[in-house]
Design a protein around this motif. Structure first.
Motif, PDB file in Angstrom:
ATOM      1  N   LEU A  50       0.923  -1.153   0.289  1.00  0.00           N
ATOM      2  CA  LEU A  50       0.038   0.054   0.041  1.00  0.00           C
ATOM      3  C   LEU A  50       0.870   1.086   0.160  1.00  0.00           C
ATOM      4  CD1 LEU A  50      -2.795   1.346   0.173  1.00  0.00           C
ATOM      5  CD2 LEU A  50      -2.478   1.306   2.848  1.00  0.00           C
ATOM      6  N   VAL A  51       0.768   2.103  -1.103  1.00  0.00           N
ATOM      7  CA  VAL A  51       1.624   3.044  -1.273  1.00  0.00           C
ATOM      8  C   VAL A  51       0.660   4.408  -0.925  1.00  0.00           C
ATOM      9  CG1 VAL A  51       2.840   4.557  -2.659  1.00  0.00           C
ATOM     10  CG2 VAL A  51       3.576   2.272  -2.655  1.00  0.00           C
ATOM     11  N   LEU A  52       1.214   5.306   0.067  1.00  0.00           N
ATOM     12  CA  LEU A  52       0.415   6.581   0.101  1.00  0.00           C
ATOM     13  C   LEU A  52       1.345   7.625  -0.294  1.00  0.00           C
ATOM     14  CD1 LEU A  52      -0.823   5.760   3.564  1.00  0.00           C
ATOM     15  CD2 LEU A  52      -2.266   5.205   1.583  1.00  0.00           C
ATOM     16  N   THR A  53       0.941   8.455  -1.127  1.00  0.00           N
ATOM     17  CA  THR A  53       1.990   9.497  -1.444  1.00  0.00           C
ATOM     18  C   THR A  53       0.980  11.072  -1.846  1.00  0.00           C
ATOM     19  OG1 THR A  53       1.452   9.038  -3.838  1.00  0.00           O
ATOM     20  CG2 THR A  53       3.485   8.218  -2.888  1.00  0.00           C
ATOM     21  N   SER A  54       1.713  12.102  -1.861  1.00  0.00           N
ATOM     22  CA  SER A  54       1.020  13.253  -2.047  1.00  0.00           C
ATOM     23  C   SER A  54       2.074  14.463  -2.407  1.00  0.00           C
ATOM     24  CB  SER A  54       0.461  13.878  -0.411  1.00  0.00           C
ATOM     25  OG  SER A  54       1.406  14.290   0.404  1.00  0.00           O
ATOM     26  N   ALA A  55       1.469  15.386  -3.006  1.00  0.00           N
ATOM     27  CA  ALA A  55       2.577  16.509  -3.538  1.00  0.00           C
ATOM     28  C   ALA A  55       3.205  17.275  -2.632  1.00  0.00           C
ATOM     29  CB  ALA A  55       1.939  17.483  -4.696  1.00  0.00           C
ATOM     30  N   GLU A  56       2.225  17.533  -1.356  1.00  0.00           N
ATOM     31  CA  GLU A  56       2.883  18.342  -0.415  1.00  0.00           C
ATOM     32  C   GLU A  56       2.509  17.771   1.023  1.00  0.00           C
ATOM     33  OE1 GLU A  56       4.788  21.013  -0.643  1.00  0.00           O
ATOM     34  OE2 GLU A  56       4.497  21.124  -2.821  1.00  0.00           O
ATOM     35  N   LYS A  57       3.176  18.356   2.162  1.00  0.00           N
ATOM     36  CA  LYS A  57       2.711  17.835   3.280  1.00  0.00           C
ATOM     37  C   LYS A  57       1.240  18.355   3.653  1.00  0.00           C
ATOM     38  CE  LYS A  57       7.443  18.610   4.991  1.00  0.00           C
ATOM     39  NZ  LYS A  57       8.429  19.733   6.066  1.00  0.00           N
ATOM     40  N   VAL A 153       3.327  -4.615   3.482  1.00  0.00           N
ATOM     41  CA  VAL A 153       4.106  -3.213   3.568  1.00  0.00           C
ATOM     42  C   VAL A 153       3.272  -1.880   3.068  1.00  0.00           C
ATOM     43  CG1 VAL A 153       6.152  -2.074   3.259  1.00  0.00           C
ATOM     44  CG2 VAL A 153       6.239  -4.456   3.319  1.00  0.00           C
ATOM     45  N   CYS A 154       3.129  -1.162   4.154  1.00  0.00           N
ATOM     46  CA  CYS A 154       2.619   0.114   3.815  1.00  0.00           C
ATOM     47  C   CYS A 154       3.777   1.277   3.717  1.00  0.00           C
ATOM     48  CB  CYS A 154       1.359   0.573   4.803  1.00  0.00           C
ATOM     49  SG  CYS A 154       0.822   2.332   4.490  1.00  0.00           S
ATOM     50  N   ILE A 155       3.681   2.029   2.647  1.00  0.00           N
ATOM     51  CA  ILE A 155       4.732   3.210   2.463  1.00  0.00           C
ATOM     52  C   ILE A 155       4.010   4.564   2.286  1.00  0.00           C
ATOM     53  CG2 ILE A 155       6.699   3.764   1.182  1.00  0.00           C
ATOM     54  CD1 ILE A 155       6.856   0.913   0.274  1.00  0.00           C
ATOM     55  N   ALA A 156       4.542   5.456   2.837  1.00  0.00           N
ATOM     56  CA  ALA A 156       4.202   6.817   2.678  1.00  0.00           C
ATOM     57  C   ALA A 156       5.352   7.637   2.391  1.00  0.00           C
ATOM     58  CB  ALA A 156       3.361   7.253   4.035  1.00  0.00           C
ATOM     59  N   ALA A 157       5.110   8.611   1.325  1.00  0.00           N
ATOM     60  CA  ALA A 157       6.123   9.575   0.900  1.00  0.00           C
ATOM     61  C   ALA A 157       5.362  10.737   0.283  1.00  0.00           C
ATOM     62  CB  ALA A 157       6.931   8.625   0.052  1.00  0.00           C
ATOM     63  N   ARG A 168       4.023  -2.707  -7.444  1.00  0.00           N
ATOM     64  CA  ARG A 168       3.735  -3.949  -6.754  1.00  0.00           C
ATOM     65  C   ARG A 168       2.597  -3.577  -5.577  1.00  0.00           C
ATOM     66  NH1 ARG A 168       8.889  -5.005  -8.468  1.00  0.00           N
ATOM     67  NH2 ARG A 168       9.483  -7.173  -8.563  1.00  0.00           N
ATOM     68  N   ALA A 169       2.133  -2.109  -5.788  1.00  0.00           N
ATOM     69  CA  ALA A 169       1.434  -1.689  -4.748  1.00  0.00           C
ATOM     70  C   ALA A 169       0.198  -1.159  -5.249  1.00  0.00           C
ATOM     71  CB  ALA A 169       2.100  -0.395  -4.308  1.00  0.00           C
ATOM     72  N   VAL A 170      -1.049  -0.782  -4.132  1.00  0.00           N
ATOM     73  CA  VAL A 170      -2.167  -0.362  -4.462  1.00  0.00           C
ATOM     74  C   VAL A 170      -1.766   1.304  -3.964  1.00  0.00           C
ATOM     75  CG1 VAL A 170      -4.683   0.151  -3.591  1.00  0.00           C
ATOM     76  CG2 VAL A 170      -3.407  -2.092  -3.566  1.00  0.00           C
ATOM     77  N   ASN A 171      -1.786   2.012  -5.151  1.00  0.00           N
ATOM     78  CA  ASN A 171      -1.260   3.484  -4.949  1.00  0.00           C
ATOM     79  C   ASN A 171      -2.574   4.472  -4.731  1.00  0.00           C
ATOM     80  OD1 ASN A 171       1.706   3.299  -6.021  1.00  0.00           O
ATOM     81  ND2 ASN A 171       0.635   2.086  -7.586  1.00  0.00           N
ATOM     82  N   ILE A 172      -2.328   5.041  -3.434  1.00  0.00           N
ATOM     83  CA  ILE A 172      -3.339   6.123  -2.972  1.00  0.00           C
ATOM     84  C   ILE A 172      -2.808   7.472  -3.192  1.00  0.00           C
ATOM     85  CG2 ILE A 172      -5.169   6.800  -1.181  1.00  0.00           C
ATOM     86  CD1 ILE A 172      -5.759   4.137  -2.458  1.00  0.00           C
ATOM     87  N   ARG A 173      -3.202   8.187  -3.892  1.00  0.00           N
ATOM     88  CA  ARG A 173      -2.747   9.610  -3.965  1.00  0.00           C
ATOM     89  C   ARG A 173      -3.482  10.566  -3.083  1.00  0.00           C
ATOM     90  NH1 ARG A 173       2.331  11.586  -5.294  1.00  0.00           N
ATOM     91  NH2 ARG A 173       2.123  13.809  -6.385  1.00  0.00           N
ATOM     92  N   LEU A 174      -2.880  11.409  -2.174  1.00  0.00           N
ATOM     93  CA  LEU A 174      -3.638  12.218  -1.355  1.00  0.00           C
ATOM     94  C   LEU A 174      -3.618  13.638  -1.756  1.00  0.00           C
ATOM     95  CD1 LEU A 174      -2.792   9.698   0.607  1.00  0.00           C
ATOM     96  CD2 LEU A 174      -4.488  10.587   2.085  1.00  0.00           C
ATOM     97  N   ARG A 175      -4.321  14.349  -1.513  1.00  0.00           N
ATOM     98  CA  ARG A 175      -4.543  15.938  -1.429  1.00  0.00           C
ATOM     99  C   ARG A 175      -4.893  16.580  -0.183  1.00  0.00           C
ATOM    100  NH1 ARG A 175      -7.974  16.548  -6.697  1.00  0.00           N
ATOM    101  NH2 ARG A 175      -9.608  15.412  -5.324  1.00  0.00           N
ATOM    102  N   ARG A 176      -4.507  17.996  -0.215  1.00  0.00           N
ATOM    103  CA  ARG A 176      -5.039  18.658   1.003  1.00  0.00           C
ATOM    104  C   ARG A 176      -6.531  18.877   1.070  1.00  0.00           C
ATOM    105  NH1 ARG A 176      -0.609  23.460   1.811  1.00  0.00           N
ATOM    106  NH2 ARG A 176       1.250  22.192   2.300  1.00  0.00           N
ATOM    107  N   ARG A 177      -7.017  18.926   2.132  1.00  0.00           N
ATOM    108  CA  ARG A 177      -8.461  18.997   2.127  1.00  0.00           C
ATOM    109  C   ARG A 177      -8.890  20.169   1.849  1.00  0.00           C
ATOM    110  NH1 ARG A 177     -10.528  18.992   6.909  1.00  0.00           N
ATOM    111  NH2 ARG A 177      -8.774  18.618   8.415  1.00  0.00           N
ATOM    112  N   LYS A 178      -9.984  20.572   1.243  1.00  0.00           N
ATOM    113  CA  LYS A 178     -10.856  21.806   1.078  1.00  0.00           C
ATOM    114  C   LYS A 178     -11.376  22.151   2.498  1.00  0.00           C
ATOM    115  CE  LYS A 178     -12.245  20.618  -3.543  1.00  0.00           C
ATOM    116  NZ  LYS A 178     -13.134  20.870  -4.728  1.00  0.00           N
ATOM    117  N   ASN A 179     -11.498  23.431   2.482  1.00  0.00           N
ATOM    118  CA  ASN A 179     -12.273  24.269   3.631  1.00  0.00           C
ATOM    119  C   ASN A 179     -13.669  23.566   3.817  1.00  0.00           C
ATOM    120  OD1 ASN A 179     -10.042  25.703   4.282  1.00  0.00           O
ATOM    121  ND2 ASN A 179     -10.968  27.284   2.852  1.00  0.00           N
TER     122      ASN A 179
END
Length: 510
Positions: A50-57, A153-157, A168-179
């Motif tokens: 499981l891969v969790l990625t985003s563009a920013e913190k 294995v779960c990886i965040a970056a 080899r992963a389920v790729n989840i792309r996250l974004r910042r929440r809107k207001n």
């Protein structure tokens, strides 16, 4: 007697919905399936990552990982972990644990040790398949020692991880929440105990169904090859759990592997070629400078190139692998590419479509402008038109139609230079598929409606330069072929050949 599997999946999914915001419904489904899978990993031959990625913190990666860890089987949280420690952490009795690696960008980043990155990559890759050990030397005598690293294995970056990991992963792309997007605050002392209870129920269910999980072979798998290895355990979990999950799992597999769009897993180079093919549809001319092509790619919506700060040098190096070398253009203005040279690479590496690069004679230099130009420029009002920007008059020189035919009228609604009025609404009955493209996502207010009107009012086929001529305020920095492609996908217009579009005829586009 354990609880029903579909009820456990429902509760796991609700936990992710309560505390996190994901981009798609299928992301919640994939997270729930993966969390339950970790309790039954020993029943399968593959361990999907499981891969969790985003563009920013501050995009929700750590929170999503926290929820997953609370729900997973035997979680081991790590950050800046050494590969040696990971090798020695996996049980040698056939049991598994769930490894969580946070801040993986510090391991794969520019300043990371290449030896450490390769060792961790070896751990992740070897542990994907049961029976694929990692061999390391031990002690002062350097005795070869075998380590079996099979475990979820779960990886965040932040940013993107190497293809050998994401493949080899389920790729989840996250974004910042809107207001406007809200989640419940997560408090470990308050909320973790109920999640741990749910994890215990998942473990009990997995042990009770161990034999059927081991023997089950899913039918109607929507993916194949490596994607099938990845998704078969998750689909098996859904099939045995029952309820609505068998179909939901297959829908998630199609979504996350791109099977709905008949896409294959792409390398960075293939993705760049595909995006180049799209942005060139709005380029006017038979050649383009490296900088202009880079700008078009960076301005393309929903692409990685602005996020990764693509430079002309990287573009040149990547395209060189496909036999596309930049050359000094006539007049010595800049290095660039002949558009016709892309035809061979498109034909070899991309799935076919109706796009065919325009024929051009590389020995003919008397084009409309001796300076390399691109559509990556906003056309301002007449009072401030610089000499090196195509005006509608410049574009009209290459228009085979007459003056009255080539510039279709545009409705009065939408954006006009210096004046902002209400954008016209799309006529719903004209959309055969029932989908409507939201106008608020357009970089110029009402742009999509204007483009649609220009195509529909043209007496036949129309080309991007003619669209540019019809809409002087077109912001090509953001459109770069993406809006036309979206209009085609939405069933509003149709392709009529490479770089040509037409309004829908009766019975087309549905």
């Amino acid at each position: 007697m354990s609880r029903a599997g579909h009820e456990i999946l429902d509760e796991i999914e609700q936990a992710f919905r309560r505390f996190t915001i994901q981009q798609a419904e299928q992301d919640y489904e994939a997270l729930a399936l993966w969390a339950l899978y970790t309790h039954a990993a020993g029943c399968f031959d593959y361990a999907p990552r499981l891969v969790l990625t985003s563009a920013e913190k501050r995009s929700g990666k750590s929170r999503t990982m926290e929820i997953a860890a609370a729900l997973a089987y035997a979680p081991m949280m790590t950050a800046s972990v050494t590969p040696a420690a990971l090798y020695r952490s996996i049980p040698d009795n056939g049991d598994t644990l769930t490894v969580f690696v946070d801040e993986a960008d510090t391991i794969y980043g520019k300043n990371a040790s290449s030896e450490t990155a390769e060792a961790l990559r070896g751990f992740i890759n070897a542990g994907f398949r049961r029976g694929a050990p990692t061999i390391r030397v031990e002690g002062p005598s350097h005795t070869p020692t075998t380590f079996y690293t099979f475990s979820p294995v779960c990886i965040a970056a932040i940013g993107r991880l190497p293809d050998t990991v994401t493949d080899r992963a389920v790729n989840i792309r996250l974004r910042r929440r809107k207001n406007t997007e809200t989640v419940d605050p997560y408090r470990i002392r308050l909320h973790e105990p109920p999640l741990k209870d749910l994890a215990e129920a998942a473990t009990e269910w997995a042990r009770e169904h161990e034999q059927v999980l081991s023997e089950h072979i899913p039918e109607d798998m929507p993916v194949d090859d490596r994607a099938a290895d990845l998704w078969e355990p998750l689909v098996t979990i859904a099939d045995v759990a029952g309820g609505a999950w068998p179909e939901r799992a297959r829908d998630a597999a199609r979504h996350h592997t791109g099977a709905d769009a008949d896409d294959e897993d792409e390398s960075v180079g293939i993705e760049m070629l595909r995006d180049i093919r799209e942005v060139l549809e709005l380029h006017h001319g038979d050649r383009i400078s490296s900088k202009s092509l880079t700008d078009l790619l960076r301005g393309k919506e929903e692409s990685r190139w602005a996020e990764e700060d693509l430079k002309a040098r990287r573009l040149t190096i990547t395209l060189k692998e496909f036999g596309l070398r930049s050359v000094r253009m006539p007049g010595g203005a800049a290095n660039g590419f002949w558009i016709s040279r892309f035809e061979d690479a498109f034909a070899r590496y991309l799935s076919p479509n109706s796009y065919t690069p325009p024929a051009s004679d590389e020995n003919i230099h008397d084009v409309h402008n001796p300076v390399l130009t691109s559509t990556n420029a906003r056309v301002p009002s007449e009072s401030c038109v610089p000499s090196n920007v195509h005006t509608p008059e410049n574009l009209h020189v290459h228009n085979p139609r007459s003056e009255h035919e080539s510039v279709p009228s545009v409705p009065s609604g939408g954006y006009r230079a210096g004046v902002e009025v209400e954008a016209p609404e799309l006529d719903a009955p004209k959309v055969p598929s029932g989908r409507v493209i939201p106008l608020e996502h357009s970089p110029v207010r009402g742009l999509r409606a204007q483009v649609l009107a220009a195509v529909e009012q043209a007496p036949g086929e129309i080309t991007p330069p003619e669209i540019l001529a019809a809409i002087p305020e077109l912001s090509t920095n953001k459109i770069a072929g993406t809006h036309l492609g979206q209009l085609v996908q939405a069933g509003l217009i149709r392709r009529a050949g490479y770089g040509k579009y037409a309004a829908l005829t009766e019975g087309a586009g549905a």
